[in-house]
Design an enzyme around this catalytic site. Sequence first.
Site, PDB file in Angstrom:
ATOM      1  N   ASP A  13       0.805  -1.229   0.000  1.00 45.20           N
ATOM      2  CA  ASP A  13       0.000   0.000   0.000  1.00 45.20           C
ATOM      3  C   ASP A  13       0.835   1.275   0.000  1.00 45.20           C
ATOM      4  OD1 ASP A  13      -2.189  -1.689   0.137  1.00 45.20           O
ATOM      5  OD2 ASP A  13      -2.212  -1.651   2.332  1.00 45.20           O
ATOM      6  N   GLY A  15       1.438   3.063  -2.494  1.00 43.21           N
ATOM      7  CA  GLY A  15       0.968   3.990  -3.531  1.00 43.21           C
ATOM      8  C   GLY A  15       1.472   3.567  -4.910  1.00 43.21           C
ATOM      9  N   LYS A  16       1.758   2.267  -5.047  1.00 46.92           N
ATOM     10  CA  LYS A  16       2.295   1.745  -6.320  1.00 46.92           C
ATOM     11  C   LYS A  16       1.375   2.055  -7.495  1.00 46.92           C
ATOM     12  CE  LYS A  16       2.278  -2.337  -4.377  1.00 46.92           C
ATOM     13  NZ  LYS A  16       1.977  -1.999  -2.974  1.00 46.92           N
ATOM     14  N   GLY A  17       0.064   1.820  -7.288  1.00 50.67           N
ATOM     15  CA  GLY A  17      -0.908   2.009  -8.368  1.00 50.67           C
ATOM     16  C   GLY A  17      -0.863   3.421  -8.913  1.00 50.67           C
ATOM     17  N   ALA A  39      -4.081  -7.759  -3.686  1.00 56.58           N
ATOM     18  CA  ALA A  39      -3.637  -6.388  -3.959  1.00 56.58           C
ATOM     19  C   ALA A  39      -4.832  -5.467  -4.152  1.00 56.58           C
ATOM     20  CB  ALA A  39      -2.784  -6.374  -5.227  1.00 56.58           C
ATOM     21  N   GLY A  40      -4.640  -4.214  -3.784  1.00 56.37           N
ATOM     22  CA  GLY A  40      -5.632  -3.174  -4.080  1.00 56.37           C
ATOM     23  C   GLY A  40      -4.844  -1.940  -4.462  1.00 56.37           C
ATOM     24  N   HIS A  41      -4.828  -1.601  -5.735  1.00 62.33           N
ATOM     25  CA  HIS A  41      -4.036  -0.464  -6.220  1.00 62.33           C
ATOM     26  C   HIS A  41      -4.991   0.658  -6.635  1.00 62.33           C
ATOM     27  CE1 HIS A  41      -0.376  -3.261  -7.192  1.00 62.33           C
ATOM     28  NE2 HIS A  41      -0.785  -3.334  -5.947  1.00 62.33           N
ATOM     29  N   ARG A 143       2.204 -28.657  -7.499  1.00 60.61           N
ATOM     30  CA  ARG A 143       1.981 -29.177  -8.858  1.00 60.61           C
ATOM     31  C   ARG A 143       0.606 -29.842  -9.018  1.00 60.61           C
ATOM     32  NH1 ARG A 143       7.572 -32.139  -8.462  1.00 60.61           N
ATOM     33  NH2 ARG A 143       6.663 -32.362  -6.394  1.00 60.61           N
ATOM     34  N   GLN A 222       1.935  -6.019  -3.256  1.00 63.17           N
ATOM     35  CA  GLN A 222       2.395  -6.134  -1.870  1.00 63.17           C
ATOM     36  C   GLN A 222       3.682  -5.314  -1.674  1.00 63.17           C
ATOM     37  OE1 GLN A 222       1.366  -9.550  -3.412  1.00 63.17           O
ATOM     38  NE2 GLN A 222      -0.521  -8.503  -2.922  1.00 63.17           N
ATOM     39  N   THR A 300      -9.679  -4.793   1.675  1.00 61.64           N
ATOM     40  CA  THR A 300     -10.549  -5.315   2.733  1.00 61.64           C
ATOM     41  C   THR A 300     -11.207  -4.218   3.575  1.00 61.64           C
ATOM     42  OG1 THR A 300      -8.655  -5.414   4.221  1.00 61.64           O
ATOM     43  CG2 THR A 300      -9.142  -7.416   2.972  1.00 61.64           C
ATOM     44  N   ARG A 304      -5.477   0.365   8.640  1.00 57.42           N
ATOM     45  CA  ARG A 304      -4.068  -0.011   8.573  1.00 57.42           C
ATOM     46  C   ARG A 304      -3.370   0.422   9.862  1.00 57.42           C
ATOM     47  NH1 ARG A 304      -3.709   2.569   2.671  1.00 57.42           N
ATOM     48  NH2 ARG A 304      -4.588   0.857   1.456  1.00 57.42           N
TER      49      ARG A 304
HETATM   50  P1  GDP Z   1      -0.857   0.388  -3.523  1.00 55.85           P
HETATM   51  O1  GDP Z   1      -1.429  -0.898  -3.070  1.00 55.85           O
HETATM   52  O2  GDP Z   1       0.622   0.476  -3.263  1.00 55.85           O
HETATM   53  O3  GDP Z   1      -1.200   0.752  -4.934  1.00 55.85           O
HETATM   54  O4  GDP Z   1      -1.496   1.524  -2.582  1.00 55.85           O
HETATM   55  P2  GDP Z   1      -3.051   1.632  -2.156  1.00 55.85           P
HETATM   56  O5  GDP Z   1      -3.833   2.136  -3.301  1.00 55.85           O
HETATM   57  O6  GDP Z   1      -3.507   0.388  -1.493  1.00 55.85           O
HETATM   58  O7  GDP Z   1      -2.948   2.695  -0.994  1.00 55.85           O
HETATM   59  C1  GDP Z   1      -2.420   3.956  -1.189  1.00 55.85           C
HETATM   60  C2  GDP Z   1      -3.476   4.994  -0.788  1.00 55.85           C
HETATM   61  O8  GDP Z   1      -2.873   6.262  -0.674  1.00 55.85           O
HETATM   62  C3  GDP Z   1      -4.566   5.142  -1.818  1.00 55.85           C
HETATM   63  O9  GDP Z   1      -5.747   5.530  -1.176  1.00 55.85           O
HETATM   64  C4  GDP Z   1      -4.045   6.282  -2.707  1.00 55.85           C
HETATM   65  O10 GDP Z   1      -5.108   6.997  -3.356  1.00 55.85           O
HETATM   66  C5  GDP Z   1      -3.374   7.146  -1.680  1.00 55.85           C
HETATM   67  N1  GDP Z   1      -2.193   7.889  -2.131  1.00 55.85           N
HETATM   68  C6  GDP Z   1      -1.231   7.521  -3.033  1.00 55.85           C
HETATM   69  N2  GDP Z   1      -0.254   8.447  -3.078  1.00 55.85           N
HETATM   70  C7  GDP Z   1      -0.600   9.412  -2.202  1.00 55.85           C
HETATM   71  C8  GDP Z   1       0.012  10.641  -1.772  1.00 55.85           C
HETATM   72  O11 GDP Z   1       1.102  11.017  -2.197  1.00 55.85           O
HETATM   73  N3  GDP Z   1      -0.664  11.373  -0.826  1.00 55.85           N
HETATM   74  C9  GDP Z   1      -1.855  10.979  -0.307  1.00 55.85           C
HETATM   75  N4  GDP Z   1      -2.419  11.754   0.611  1.00 55.85           N
HETATM   76  N5  GDP Z   1      -2.446   9.843  -0.679  1.00 55.85           N
HETATM   77  C10 GDP Z   1      -1.835   9.063  -1.605  1.00 55.85           C
HETATM   78  P1  IMO Z   2      -0.963  -4.151  -2.281  1.00 54.28           P
HETATM   79  O1  IMO Z   2      -0.518  -4.683  -3.607  1.00 54.28           O
HETATM   80  C1  IMO Z   2      -1.009  -4.619   2.068  1.00 54.28           C
HETATM   81  C2  IMO Z   2      -1.007  -8.715   3.619  1.00 54.28           C
HETATM   82  C3  IMO Z   2      -2.261  -9.170   4.330  1.00 54.28           C
HETATM   83  C4  IMO Z   2      -1.652 -10.155   5.310  1.00 54.28           C
HETATM   84  C5  IMO Z   2      -0.546 -10.813   4.506  1.00 54.28           C
HETATM   85  C6  IMO Z   2      -0.944 -12.133   3.865  1.00 54.28           C
HETATM   86  O2  IMO Z   2      -2.268  -3.451  -2.318  1.00 54.28           O
HETATM   87  O3  IMO Z   2       0.129  -3.377  -1.624  1.00 54.28           O
HETATM   88  P2  IMO Z   2      -2.493 -12.801   1.802  1.00 54.28           P
HETATM   89  O4  IMO Z   2      -3.918 -12.463   1.494  1.00 54.28           O
HETATM   90  O5  IMO Z   2      -1.521 -12.349   0.777  1.00 54.28           O
HETATM   91  O6  IMO Z   2      -2.305 -14.250   2.150  1.00 54.28           O
HETATM   92  O7  IMO Z   2      -2.168 -11.988   3.152  1.00 54.28           O
HETATM   93  O8  IMO Z   2      -0.203  -9.884   3.491  1.00 54.28           O
HETATM   94  N1  IMO Z   2      -1.242  -8.199   2.249  1.00 54.28           N
HETATM   95  C7  IMO Z   2      -1.193  -6.897   1.934  1.00 54.28           C
HETATM   96  N2  IMO Z   2      -1.023  -5.805   2.700  1.00 54.28           N
HETATM   97  N3  IMO Z   2      -1.139  -4.483   0.720  1.00 54.28           N
HETATM   98  C8  IMO Z   2      -1.277  -5.575  -0.062  1.00 54.28           C
HETATM   99  O9  IMO Z   2      -1.260  -5.499  -1.418  1.00 54.28           O
HETATM  100  C9  IMO Z   2      -1.358  -6.848   0.527  1.00 54.28           C
HETATM  101  N4  IMO Z   2      -1.524  -8.107   0.062  1.00 54.28           N
HETATM  102  C10 IMO Z   2      -1.432  -8.916   1.115  1.00 54.28           C
HETATM  103  O10 IMO Z   2      -2.881  -8.084   4.981  1.00 54.28           O
HETATM  104  O11 IMO Z   2      -1.041  -9.468   6.378  1.00 54.28           O
HETATM  105 MG    MG Z   3      -2.938  -1.599  -1.791  1.00 55.89          MG
END
Ligand code: GDP
Ligand code: IMO
Ligand code: MG
Length: 429
Positions: A13, A15-17, A39-41, A143, A222, A300, A304
């Site tokens: 999380d 901010g990869k997306g 993942a949730g991007h 496998r 992740q 989910t 955090r």
């Molecule tokens: P990812 O899984 O790495 O793609 O990140 P997520 O989308 O799960 O979580 C990042 C959260 O921070 C999302 O709600 C984004 O919209 C937000 N976000 C990303 N970059 C920034 C930033 O520079 N500032 C702020 N305030 N929010 C950000």
């Molecule tokens: P993105 O790509 C944050 C965490 C889960 C749990 C552990 C194992 O959005 O950054 P799993 O479902 O993979 O068996 O869970 O990994 N987890 C993440 N935490 N961002 C994610 O993806 C995650 N994907 C899995 O919360 O602790």
């Molecule tokens: Mg995420």
Amino acid sequence: MSVDVLLGLQWGDEGKGKIVDHLANKYDIIARFQGGPNAGHTLIIDGVKTVLHTVPSGIMHERPVNVIGNGVVIDPVTLKKEIENLTSKDADIKRRLFISKKAHFILPTHKILDAASEAAKGQSKIGSTLRGISPAYMDKTGRNALRVGDVLDKNFKLEYEKIKERHLKLLSIYDFEFSLTDLEKEWFDAIEFVKSLNLIDSEYYLNKALAEGKNILAEGAQGSMLDIDFGTYPFVTSSNTIASGACQGLGIPPSKKIKEVIGISKAYCTRVGSGPFPTELNGATGERIRKSGNEFGATTGRPRRTGWIDLPALKYAVMLNGVTQLVITKADVLNDFEAIEACTEYDINGKQSTEIPFDLCKEEIKPVYQKFSGWKTDLRNFTSYDELPEFFLNYISFLEQYLSTKISMISTGPEREKLLFKKTLETAL
Ligand code: GDP
Ligand code: IMO
Ligand code: MG
């Protein structure tokens, strides 16, 4: 031509997306290489929020093609929903999306096994996203699995039934109630949908593209501290989230193809799920970061856990990934803070170290902090890297020195356009 890898350096999380979406037009292909719908991007474009789980984060652009690589585990039900949601806004999306025939499927019983295993662990649960990730990867390495290309096989249903029977035997060891009927119906409907997508031999597709001079951005899911080998085991995910995972998860040879490794870190730290988090802040400051950063899971919705940036862990991730440039996200979340802290060392039983011990879970770690004056300025208003406030740039150059790596981009808000580039490094991409 070459491949750049973009990945998270913390516990996900980062901010990869958002960063992939911003950079996507510089590339011909955006390719996810591991993980699955855990993942949730999040992308925020013209005020509209889109959360992607399996589809790569370049999908909102016309130029790049998006590939779901062989290293990804796919829940066809989530994928179908995701694509249907995207096509309702842009009918052309299916044309720009390609899926590796060697990617593995998550079956309904994988999700049930995930839930049953977590329930049986009680207090020591991993805090999995319950998307069936671990059972799916277990079947892959065991496998015993079904791959996307198998949908074209006339024995697909038969093979599914065999795996299901084995899963039902496994489930009988748990005291766990479940119902499969609806899940199975939805799953087979989604399998029909998958047949309508571009299913490819992605290793050939990507290597041919490279030979033709195209460039690829490999998108990680992740974060490095959730890597199956190097993360905070057993509180990790089940795939290799680090840069080498991109070679494995896309079929790209490491010898000469990887150029930039772009590592993303928040200006602080978060973690969702269980497991060690040395710099966690359980009091008011942690709550303040959670509120200001809107730190709730994109997949989910779970709150955090929050804390100060952990530099020994970040240095470890920089080393494992061979990071060539860093991106700091969510710096704006700390805009109002009077002081910022950064953990520079771990104190373990009176001994100080900048290295990660063998098992973070079994050590009593006291983080040693260095304090910085807050910048007390709204970073969202800045349009140039070099004009950023002095106290902020002091913090940035301290991070660069500690990590021996240049910071090429600063993200100052969730929106696509809120990204400042250090001019000298922009050309490296
Ligand atoms: P990812 O899984 O790495 O793609 O990140 P997520 O989308 O799960 O979580 C990042 C959260 O921070 C999302 O709600 C984004 O919209 C937000 N976000 C990303 N970059 C920034 C930033 O520079 N500032 C702020 N305030 N929010 C950000
Ligand atoms: P993105 O790509 C944050 C965490 C889960 C749990 C552990 C194992 O959005 O950054 P799993 O479902 O993979 O068996 O869970 O990994 N987890 C993440 N935490 N961002 C994610 O993806 C995650 N994907 C899995 O919360 O602790
Ligand atoms: Mg995420």
